[in-house]
Design a protein around this motif. Structure first.
Motif, PDB file in Angstrom:
ATOM      1  N   LEU A 130      32.009  45.482  38.538  1.00 43.08           N
ATOM      2  CA  LEU A 130      33.423  45.161  38.724  1.00 43.08           C
ATOM      3  C   LEU A 130      33.885  45.422  40.144  1.00 43.08           C
ATOM      4  O   LEU A 130      34.918  44.911  40.561  1.00 43.08           O
ATOM      5  CB  LEU A 130      34.269  45.982  37.738  1.00 43.08           C
ATOM      6  CG  LEU A 130      34.112  45.612  36.258  1.00 43.08           C
ATOM      7  CD1 LEU A 130      35.007  46.499  35.406  1.00 43.08           C
ATOM      8  CD2 LEU A 130      34.432  44.164  36.022  1.00 43.08           C
ATOM      9  N   LEU A 132      40.212  42.656  40.777  1.00 40.15           N
ATOM     10  CA  LEU A 132      40.882  42.458  39.502  1.00 40.15           C
ATOM     11  C   LEU A 132      42.389  42.642  39.651  1.00 40.15           C
ATOM     12  O   LEU A 132      42.853  43.533  40.363  1.00 40.15           O
ATOM     13  CB  LEU A 132      40.349  43.443  38.463  1.00 40.15           C
ATOM     14  CG  LEU A 132      38.860  43.334  38.119  1.00 40.15           C
ATOM     15  CD1 LEU A 132      38.498  44.363  37.055  1.00 40.15           C
ATOM     16  CD2 LEU A 132      38.517  41.935  37.638  1.00 40.15           C
ATOM     17  N   GLN A 184      45.459  43.956  37.989  1.00 40.36           N
ATOM     18  CA  GLN A 184      45.639  44.946  36.932  1.00 40.36           C
ATOM     19  C   GLN A 184      46.531  44.458  35.793  1.00 40.36           C
ATOM     20  O   GLN A 184      46.226  44.654  34.615  1.00 40.36           O
ATOM     21  CB  GLN A 184      46.208  46.232  37.518  1.00 40.36           C
ATOM     22  CG  GLN A 184      46.234  47.401  36.534  1.00 40.36           C
ATOM     23  CD  GLN A 184      46.786  48.657  37.159  1.00 40.36           C
ATOM     24  OE1 GLN A 184      47.937  48.689  37.572  1.00 40.36           O
ATOM     25  NE2 GLN A 184      45.957  49.687  37.245  1.00 40.36           N
ATOM     26  N   GLU A 239      44.659  42.017  33.661  1.00 44.39           N
ATOM     27  CA  GLU A 239      43.660  42.726  32.867  1.00 44.39           C
ATOM     28  C   GLU A 239      44.320  43.426  31.679  1.00 44.39           C
ATOM     29  O   GLU A 239      43.814  43.380  30.544  1.00 44.39           O
ATOM     30  CB  GLU A 239      42.939  43.746  33.743  1.00 44.39           C
ATOM     31  CG  GLU A 239      41.803  44.479  33.036  1.00 44.39           C
ATOM     32  CD  GLU A 239      41.129  45.501  33.928  1.00 44.39           C
ATOM     33  OE1 GLU A 239      40.046  45.985  33.548  1.00 44.39           O
ATOM     34  OE2 GLU A 239      41.683  45.844  34.993  1.00 44.39           O
ATOM     35  N   ARG A 240      45.470  44.038  31.910  1.00 45.40           N
ATOM     36  CA  ARG A 240      46.163  44.738  30.830  1.00 45.40           C
ATOM     37  C   ARG A 240      46.703  43.760  29.786  1.00 45.40           C
ATOM     38  O   ARG A 240      46.668  44.051  28.582  1.00 45.40           O
ATOM     39  CB  ARG A 240      47.302  45.581  31.413  1.00 45.40           C
ATOM     40  CG  ARG A 240      46.809  46.815  32.163  1.00 45.40           C
ATOM     41  CD  ARG A 240      47.940  47.566  32.845  1.00 45.40           C
ATOM     42  NE  ARG A 240      47.475  48.838  33.381  1.00 45.40           N
ATOM     43  CZ  ARG A 240      48.240  49.664  34.099  1.00 45.40           C
ATOM     44  NH1 ARG A 240      49.511  49.340  34.359  1.00 45.40           N
ATOM     45  NH2 ARG A 240      47.750  50.804  34.547  1.00 45.40           N
ATOM     46  N   ILE A 251      45.386  40.907  28.971  1.00 44.15           N
ATOM     47  CA  ILE A 251      44.239  40.469  28.170  1.00 44.15           C
ATOM     48  C   ILE A 251      43.817  41.556  27.203  1.00 44.15           C
ATOM     49  O   ILE A 251      43.464  41.286  26.046  1.00 44.15           O
ATOM     50  CB  ILE A 251      43.073  40.058  29.098  1.00 44.15           C
ATOM     51  CG1 ILE A 251      43.449  38.795  29.889  1.00 44.15           C
ATOM     52  CG2 ILE A 251      41.794  39.824  28.293  1.00 44.15           C
ATOM     53  CD1 ILE A 251      42.467  38.426  30.969  1.00 44.15           C
ATOM     54  N   ASP A 252      43.872  42.820  27.649  1.00 41.46           N
ATOM     55  CA  ASP A 252      43.539  43.939  26.751  1.00 41.46           C
ATOM     56  C   ASP A 252      44.495  43.974  25.558  1.00 41.46           C
ATOM     57  O   ASP A 252      44.082  44.253  24.423  1.00 41.46           O
ATOM     58  CB  ASP A 252      43.610  45.259  27.513  1.00 41.46           C
ATOM     59  CG  ASP A 252      42.444  45.452  28.467  1.00 41.46           C
ATOM     60  OD1 ASP A 252      41.421  44.760  28.307  1.00 41.46           O
ATOM     61  OD2 ASP A 252      42.565  46.297  29.393  1.00 41.46           O
ATOM     62  N   ASP A 301      43.517  41.178  23.207  1.00 44.05           N
ATOM     63  CA  ASP A 301      42.297  41.557  22.494  1.00 44.05           C
ATOM     64  C   ASP A 301      42.611  42.559  21.384  1.00 44.05           C
ATOM     65  O   ASP A 301      42.044  42.478  20.277  1.00 44.05           O
ATOM     66  CB  ASP A 301      41.284  42.165  23.466  1.00 44.05           C
ATOM     67  CG  ASP A 301      40.590  41.122  24.328  1.00 44.05           C
ATOM     68  OD1 ASP A 301      40.588  39.942  23.932  1.00 44.05           O
ATOM     69  OD2 ASP A 301      40.048  41.484  25.386  1.00 44.05           O
TER      70      ASP A 301
END
Length: 265
Positions: A5, A10, A12, A15-16, A18-19, A22
């Motif tokens: 990574l 990235l 942030q 990314e959060r 997408i988390d 998920d």
């Protein structure tokens, strides 16, 4: 994740987000802010800020009875898009492979990008036993301008002139070859012919020496969702040579369309 990574910059917040998506996928009955915070190790304020954006964009919905969050309909739309494209490729490939071998030419399968400014090559089939050494710039996943490719012009032809002008209003018409049409009025004249003929031609308009004929593939809503093109080079063929295959090629596309749910009106 196998890749380092540290090699990526990235974002942030992305990314959060997408988390969160998920995590919500594991809670079909919904998940609250507190549960998301505990599961993801993020503050409730951070979760709330991101999930409010996702809700606004339609990727998350909130249950009015318990205030819990669930995946929204937009996720389903993305899933349908991927599934439809995979279905199209799997359905079309046997037909275009058979035709490529029969006519000893390269066959492409193309869809429009979201903006209808480019086409995307989603499949490319070369004849299996050809003795020709033909190199084309096309490859699966590559984009090409919609206005100077046979498939692209065919995909645009289903729209009104005004709609086409709107779609192309920010497009810079680059003259890739001496045959590339860069005047919008001349371009629309050609679109009118395509509507009448139900096929489109590329007369060395994008790749030097490459000519194509494209025919439409319809879905169950009678929309042109893709085009398949027979491509050759002027070293071996002329457009008149390709046009000899027109009726048979259109029948290939018709068979694919029928399997995609198309019912002629």
């Amino acid at each position: 994740m196998s890749e380092d990574l540290n090699n990526f910059n990235l974002v942030q917040s992305v990314e959060r987000a997408i988390d969160i998506l998920d995590c919500l996928a594991d809670y079909p009955k919904g998940c609250g802010i507190g549960e998301l915070s505990k599961n993801l190790g993020l503050s409730k304020s951070t979760i709330h800020r991101i999930i409010t954006t996702l809700k606004y964009k339609g990727y998350v919905t909130q249950n009015k009875e318990n205030d819990k969050y669930q995946l929204g309909i937009k996720i389903l739309n993305l899933s349908f898009s991927i599934t439809n494209n995979m279905d199209l490729i799997n359905i079309a490939r046997p037909y275009i492979r058979e035709f490529a071998n029969k006519v000893d030419e390269v066959i492409h399968l193309c869809i429009p990008d979201e903006s209808y400014c480019n086409i995307i090559y989603v499949d490319k089939v070369s004849p299996e036993n050809t003795k020709r050494n033909i190199t084309m710039s096309s490859r699966i996943g590559k984009k090409a301008p919609i206005y100077c490719t046979a498939s692209g012009k065919l995909l645009l032809s289903q729209f009104s002139d005004d709609k086409i002008k709107d779609l192309l209003k920010n497009t810079t018409f680059i003259k890739y070859t001496e045959n590339t049409v860069t005047d919008i009025n001349n371009f629309l004249d050609e679109i009118h012919e395509i509507r009448k003929n139900s096929y489109a031609l590329d007369n060395i308009e994008y790749d030097t020496g490459v000519i194509c004929i494209a025919v439409p593939i319809f879905d169950r809503t009678n929309k042109i969702i893709a085009a398949t093109s027979l491509s050759s080079v002027t070293l071996f063929n002329s457009l008149d040579d390709l046009l000899k295959y027109k009726d048979e090629f259109m029948n290939v596309a018709k068979n694919i369309s029928n399997l995609m749910g198309y019912v002629p009106s």
